[in-house]
Design a protein around this motif. Structure first.
Motif, PDB file in Angstrom:
ATOM      1  N   PRO A 187      51.330  53.444  38.485  1.00  0.00           N
ATOM      2  CA  PRO A 187      51.032  52.272  39.428  1.00  0.00           C
ATOM      3  C   PRO A 187      50.900  51.268  38.844  1.00  0.00           C
ATOM      4  CG  PRO A 187      49.560  54.400  39.773  1.00  0.00           C
ATOM      5  CD  PRO A 187      50.393  54.829  38.501  1.00  0.00           C
ATOM      6  N   LEU A 188      50.918  50.020  39.249  1.00  0.00           N
ATOM      7  CA  LEU A 188      50.847  48.590  38.410  1.00  0.00           C
ATOM      8  C   LEU A 188      49.386  48.617  37.615  1.00  0.00           C
ATOM      9  CD1 LEU A 188      51.902  45.883  37.819  1.00  0.00           C
ATOM     10  CD2 LEU A 188      50.976  45.186  40.168  1.00  0.00           C
ATOM     11  N   GLY A 189      48.503  49.140  38.418  1.00  0.00           N
ATOM     12  CA  GLY A 189      47.100  49.074  37.364  1.00  0.00           C
ATOM     13  C   GLY A 189      47.056  49.873  36.286  1.00  0.00           C
ATOM     14  N   SER A 190      48.199  50.782  35.969  1.00  0.00           N
ATOM     15  CA  SER A 190      48.055  51.332  34.902  1.00  0.00           C
ATOM     16  C   SER A 190      48.612  50.302  33.574  1.00  0.00           C
ATOM     17  CB  SER A 190      49.057  52.631  34.532  1.00  0.00           C
ATOM     18  OG  SER A 190      48.913  53.473  35.769  1.00  0.00           O
ATOM     19  N   PHE A 191      49.198  49.243  33.996  1.00  0.00           N
ATOM     20  CA  PHE A 191      49.715  48.330  32.776  1.00  0.00           C
ATOM     21  C   PHE A 191      49.027  47.017  33.035  1.00  0.00           C
ATOM     22  CE2 PHE A 191      53.552  50.837  34.659  1.00  0.00           C
ATOM     23  CZ  PHE A 191      53.402  51.696  33.549  1.00  0.00           C
ATOM     24  N   VAL A 192      48.410  46.701  34.219  1.00  0.00           N
ATOM     25  CA  VAL A 192      47.870  45.466  34.430  1.00  0.00           C
ATOM     26  C   VAL A 192      46.554  45.461  34.774  1.00  0.00           C
ATOM     27  CG1 VAL A 192      48.431  43.171  35.559  1.00  0.00           C
ATOM     28  CG2 VAL A 192      50.190  44.673  34.984  1.00  0.00           C
ATOM     29  N   ASN A 255      46.016  36.180  47.732  1.00  0.00           N
ATOM     30  CA  ASN A 255      45.660  37.774  48.309  1.00  0.00           C
ATOM     31  C   ASN A 255      45.310  37.714  49.766  1.00  0.00           C
ATOM     32  OD1 ASN A 255      43.277  37.020  47.626  1.00  0.00           O
ATOM     33  ND2 ASN A 255      42.552  39.079  47.672  1.00  0.00           N
ATOM     34  N   SER A 256      45.179  36.459  50.367  1.00  0.00           N
ATOM     35  CA  SER A 256      44.780  36.290  51.591  1.00  0.00           C
ATOM     36  C   SER A 256      45.225  35.032  52.449  1.00  0.00           C
ATOM     37  CB  SER A 256      43.165  35.996  51.595  1.00  0.00           C
ATOM     38  OG  SER A 256      42.759  34.904  51.165  1.00  0.00           O
ATOM     39  N   ALA A 301      53.353  43.210  53.949  1.00  0.00           N
ATOM     40  CA  ALA A 301      53.386  44.418  54.980  1.00  0.00           C
ATOM     41  C   ALA A 301      52.476  45.142  54.647  1.00  0.00           C
ATOM     42  CB  ALA A 301      54.751  45.264  54.713  1.00  0.00           C
ATOM     43  N   LEU A 302      52.026  45.457  53.554  1.00  0.00           N
ATOM     44  CA  LEU A 302      50.757  46.102  53.026  1.00  0.00           C
ATOM     45  C   LEU A 302      49.443  45.381  53.377  1.00  0.00           C
ATOM     46  CD1 LEU A 302      52.005  47.516  49.673  1.00  0.00           C
ATOM     47  CD2 LEU A 302      51.468  48.784  51.704  1.00  0.00           C
ATOM     48  N   SER A 303      49.246  44.120  53.505  1.00  0.00           N
ATOM     49  CA  SER A 303      48.105  43.367  53.781  1.00  0.00           C
ATOM     50  C   SER A 303      47.696  43.523  55.111  1.00  0.00           C
ATOM     51  CB  SER A 303      48.409  41.975  53.453  1.00  0.00           C
ATOM     52  OG  SER A 303      49.588  41.522  54.394  1.00  0.00           O
ATOM     53  N   ASN A 304      46.504  43.338  55.279  1.00  0.00           N
ATOM     54  CA  ASN A 304      45.941  43.856  56.645  1.00  0.00           C
ATOM     55  C   ASN A 304      44.688  42.745  57.001  1.00  0.00           C
ATOM     56  OD1 ASN A 304      43.270  45.167  55.581  1.00  0.00           O
ATOM     57  ND2 ASN A 304      45.059  46.261  54.869  1.00  0.00           N
ATOM     58  N   GLY A 305      44.389  42.626  58.008  1.00  0.00           N
ATOM     59  CA  GLY A 305      43.042  41.860  58.391  1.00  0.00           C
ATOM     60  C   GLY A 305      42.837  41.557  59.923  1.00  0.00           C
ATOM     61  N   SER A 306      41.813  41.344  60.558  1.00  0.00           N
ATOM     62  CA  SER A 306      41.863  41.287  61.814  1.00  0.00           C
ATOM     63  C   SER A 306      41.992  39.551  62.301  1.00  0.00           C
ATOM     64  CB  SER A 306      40.469  41.263  62.327  1.00  0.00           C
ATOM     65  OG  SER A 306      39.458  40.573  61.625  1.00  0.00           O
ATOM     66  N   VAL A 307      41.647  38.951  61.318  1.00  0.00           N
ATOM     67  CA  VAL A 307      42.044  37.345  61.381  1.00  0.00           C
ATOM     68  C   VAL A 307      43.136  36.819  60.610  1.00  0.00           C
ATOM     69  CG1 VAL A 307      40.997  34.875  61.338  1.00  0.00           C
ATOM     70  CG2 VAL A 307      39.647  36.795  62.083  1.00  0.00           C
ATOM     71  N   THR A 313      42.685  44.481  46.468  1.00  0.00           N
ATOM     72  CA  THR A 313      42.967  44.398  45.359  1.00  0.00           C
ATOM     73  C   THR A 313      43.449  46.092  44.708  1.00  0.00           C
ATOM     74  OG1 THR A 313      41.296  43.021  44.587  1.00  0.00           O
ATOM     75  CG2 THR A 313      42.126  44.539  42.717  1.00  0.00           C
ATOM     76  N   ASP A 314      42.886  47.004  45.591  1.00  0.00           N
ATOM     77  CA  ASP A 314      43.268  48.493  45.336  1.00  0.00           C
ATOM     78  C   ASP A 314      44.629  48.653  45.410  1.00  0.00           C
ATOM     79  OD1 ASP A 314      40.849  48.722  44.191  1.00  0.00           O
ATOM     80  OD2 ASP A 314      39.952  49.778  46.078  1.00  0.00           O
ATOM     81  N   ILE A 315      45.142  47.816  46.626  1.00  0.00           N
ATOM     82  CA  ILE A 315      46.635  48.177  46.901  1.00  0.00           C
ATOM     83  C   ILE A 315      47.451  47.883  46.031  1.00  0.00           C
ATOM     84  CG2 ILE A 315      48.080  47.321  48.770  1.00  0.00           C
ATOM     85  CD1 ILE A 315      46.257  47.160  51.147  1.00  0.00           C
ATOM     86  N   LEU A 316      47.353  46.641  45.528  1.00  0.00           N
ATOM     87  CA  LEU A 316      48.074  45.835  44.269  1.00  0.00           C
ATOM     88  C   LEU A 316      48.055  46.925  43.217  1.00  0.00           C
ATOM     89  CD1 LEU A 316      50.029  43.697  43.770  1.00  0.00           C
ATOM     90  CD2 LEU A 316      48.070  42.581  42.880  1.00  0.00           C
ATOM     91  N   LYS A 317      46.916  47.532  42.946  1.00  0.00           N
ATOM     92  CA  LYS A 317      46.740  48.491  41.629  1.00  0.00           C
ATOM     93  C   LYS A 317      47.448  49.684  41.848  1.00  0.00           C
ATOM     94  CE  LYS A 317      41.887  46.950  40.139  1.00  0.00           C
ATOM     95  NZ  LYS A 317      40.557  47.559  40.030  1.00  0.00           N
ATOM     96  N   ALA A 318      47.689  50.020  42.975  1.00  0.00           N
ATOM     97  CA  ALA A 318      48.500  51.061  43.302  1.00  0.00           C
ATOM     98  C   ALA A 318      49.882  51.039  43.580  1.00  0.00           C
ATOM     99  CB  ALA A 318      47.830  52.048  44.504  1.00  0.00           C
ATOM    100  N   PHE A 319      50.211  49.776  43.370  1.00  0.00           N
ATOM    101  CA  PHE A 319      51.793  49.761  43.998  1.00  0.00           C
ATOM    102  C   PHE A 319      52.474  50.180  42.649  1.00  0.00           C
ATOM    103  CE2 PHE A 319      55.907  47.350  44.377  1.00  0.00           C
ATOM    104  CZ  PHE A 319      55.628  47.308  45.949  1.00  0.00           C
TER     105      PHE A 319
END
Length: 376
Positions: A187-192, A255-256, A301-307, A313-319
């Motif tokens: 995962p990206l979070g392993s290096f960054v 990120n938003s 595609a991985l981002s989400n939100g009602s508005v 952050t966790d999504i990017l860490k796990a990429f």
């Protein structure tokens, strides 16, 4: 000094009309000809309805009243006014002159501002003789041409860096299309290290005309350069303990709202919680910049939100990432760092050229600076 005379705007042009409609599905990121409308450049198409040089005036939308000079072939929509000077006037000069007139003030007072071609044509304007128009246009265009040349150079340099990234880390061309076995999958979070900015609230209390720069997503959405230099807003220093202050040279990622935009700072600034930053990384900022650009569609595609879309952050860490060997990463940086340095130098030169042009523009357009005796 040569005399300036008053004319109706419409009398200065041989062509002063809005463009024609075009279907939305005909506008794409790729194509032979740019499409101009009320919101500026909208994309490209395979056909054109204008050829030559003209002043493009935004007729509706957020860019209502904005003016730009264009030369070439393009498709002009009904939301743009195309103005071509008659034989007694210089189109490029008139584009500069109309640009300082704040034409948006002539639009209607409805919720959606709009310029009526017939009404705008009646407005009075003071212009000099063609000889003086040519001199003023030559002075200003020499600056604009250099700015445009730098922008094109930077586009080419960034394309080179992008192609090199994809060749090495996507297609593995130097290794006959086969990924070296010593590269690591993790995962990206392993290096960054990935962290989020912060916002003092209520933000309206902390906004100021001076103080600490306050980077907003809107500062970068139309910015083609990898580097951020111009930031419109500031916050009071009282807000520092509730935000994140970054130095020039650091990488950020939106990120938003409009997620997945990477930029490298060329000025110190504070960032709100719509930005991610990277305090520690085993991957260089140049590698990460190109990596984030390459995976941006996936991040959206991985981002989400009602508005608003929100890239957690966790999504990017796990990429998932494949990290090349240290030797390969250093070799890659050795090749791309000069490209980014050249882009940064061109950006800084453009910043100075724009400031010079913008200082000269109103003085030349008002006749305050007399150029009648200049030989060009």
């Amino acid at each position: 000094m040569e005399e300036w005379k008053i004319y109706k705007i419409g009398d200065l042009f041989s062509h002063f009309k809005s463009g024609k409609g075009i279907k939305a599905d005909e506008i794409t990121p790729k194509g032979d000809y740019p499409v101009f409308g009320g919101n500026g450049l909208r994309g490209y198409t395979s056909r054109y309805n204008f050829e030559g040089d003209c002043a493009i005036i935004g007729r509706q939308g957020a860019f209502c009243g904005n003016v730009r000079y264009f030369k070439g072939k393009a498709y002009m929509t009904e939301h743009a006014i195309i103005a071509v000077a008659n034989d007694n006037n210089n189109t490029r000069f008139l584009a500069y002159l109309l640009g300082v007139m704040k034409l948006g003030r002539f639009s209607g007072q409805s919720a959606q501002p709009g310029l009526a071609v017939s009404e705008l044509a009646k407005q009075l304007i003071s212009v000099p003789a063609l000889s003086l128009q040519n001199k003023i246009a030559s002075i200003l265009s020499s600056l604009d041409d250099k700015i445009e040349l730098n922008r094109r150079l930077n586009d080419n340099l960034e394309q080179q860096a992008t192609s090199l990234f994809e060749s090495w880390f996507v297609n593995h061309d130097p290794w006959n299309g086969v990924r070296p076995p010593d590269w690591i999958n993790a995962p990206l979070g392993s290096f960054v290290e990935i962290k989020r900015g912060g916002s003092p609230r209520p933000i309206q209390y902390y906004l100021s005309d001076s103080g600490l720069r306050w980077l907003k997503i809107s500062d970068v959405t139309s910015l083609s350069s990898p580097f951020v230099r111009e930031i419109k807003e500031y916050i009071k220093e009282d807000g520092l303990r509730k935000t994140v202050f970054l130095h020039a040279g650091e990488l950020v990622l939106s990120n938003s709202a409009t997620p997945g935009i990477p930029k490298i700072l060329d000025v110190d600034t504070c960032i709100h919680d719509g930005w991610l930053y990277f305090p520690k990384s085993e991957l260089s900022k140049y590698y990460l910049y190109l990596f984030f650009k390459y995976i941006r569609k996936e991040l959206i595609a991985l981002s989400n939100g009602s508005v608003f879309n929100n890239l957690k952050t966790d999504i990017l860490k796990a990429f998932p990432v494949t990290k090349a060997s240290e030797t390969i990463l250093k070799e890659f940086d050795t090749l791309v760092i000069p490209l980014f340095d050249a882009m940064l130098n061109a950006d800084r030169e453009n910043f100075k050229l724009v400031a010079m042009r913008d200082a000269l523009l109103p003085k030349l357009m008002s006749g305050e600076i007399d150029v009648s005796n200049i030989q060009i």
